[in-house]
Design an enzyme around this catalytic site. Structure first.
Site, mmCIF file in Angstrom:
data_model
loop_
_atom_site.group_PDB
_atom_site.id
_atom_site.type_symbol
_atom_site.label_atom_id
_atom_site.label_comp_id
_atom_site.label_asym_id
_atom_site.label_seq_id
_atom_site.Cartn_x
_atom_site.Cartn_y
_atom_site.Cartn_z
ATOM 1 C CG ASP A 10 -11.878 -17.110 1.293
ATOM 2 O OD1 ASP A 10 -12.109 -18.204 1.839
ATOM 3 O OD2 ASP A 10 -12.132 -16.884 0.090
ATOM 4 C CD GLU A 69 -14.437 -19.842 4.476
ATOM 5 O OE1 GLU A 69 -15.409 -19.078 4.545
ATOM 6 O OE2 GLU A 69 -13.971 -20.278 3.416
ATOM 7 C CG ASP A 140 -10.888 -15.384 -3.835
ATOM 8 O OD1 ASP A 140 -11.194 -16.509 -3.418
ATOM 9 O OD2 ASP A 140 -10.641 -15.146 -5.034
#
Length: 166
Positions: A10, A69, A140
């Site tokens: 991420d 992502e 996160d």
């Protein structure tokens, strides 16, 4: 039945989450997670640190695949550019020969929570439930594990589809 180790990322220009899991068919097992916190450093140094830290995680845990992502562009173009640069630093750290897969934030939320518009707290809760993690997860790290889960589910569906007779 295929199996593997996936590193979920991420990316962020201030904090980059990572999460590792092993998967075999429908089963996923938590391996490790954490956050690369670079908020206090100058921007160019942040990118270098993200690159180095992701390189270390890959060297230590030897994932078979990387799931990351995609950049979500909202209204702030400057933030999106910085996020893209942080994402690029993380991708550049990937060892040649390891495949990188990208997932949209809505796809990750849909895979983990069942709703593409889920809140971060819902994602965090479902990641902990699905992987049996009993400790508190930083947002996160939970998001990175969610990306890894999304990838593992996608791989399982691909395997099921490949076995289906035509």
């Amino acid at each position: 039945m295929r199996r593997g180790r996936v590193l979920g990322l991420d990316p962020g220009s201030r904090r980059t989450g990572f999460g590792l899991l092993d998967w075999e068919g429908p089963d996923c097992r938590h391996v490790a997670h954490g956050c690369i916190d670079v908020a206090s450093e100058p921007f160019a140094q942040r990118l270098r640190r993200i690159f180095e830290a992701v390189s270390e995680v890959i060297a230590c845990h030897r994932p078979d695949e990387i799931a990351i992502e995609r950049v979500f562009v909202d209204r702030n173009a400057d933030s999106a550019i910085k996020l893209g640069q942080a994402r690029g630093a993380a991708i550049c750290a990937v060892t040649p020969g390891i495949a990188v897969f990208e997932y949209a934030p809505r796809a990750v939320k849909l895979a983990v929570v069942g709703a593409g518009g889920a809140e971060k707290s819902q994602v965090n809760h479902m990641v902990r439930e699905l992987l049996g993690v009993r400790t508190v997860l930083a947002a996160d790290a939970a998001d990175a594990l969610a990306v890894a889960l999304c990838h593992a589910h996608t791989r399982r569906l691909q395997d099921l589809a490949a076995r289906r007779p035509a």
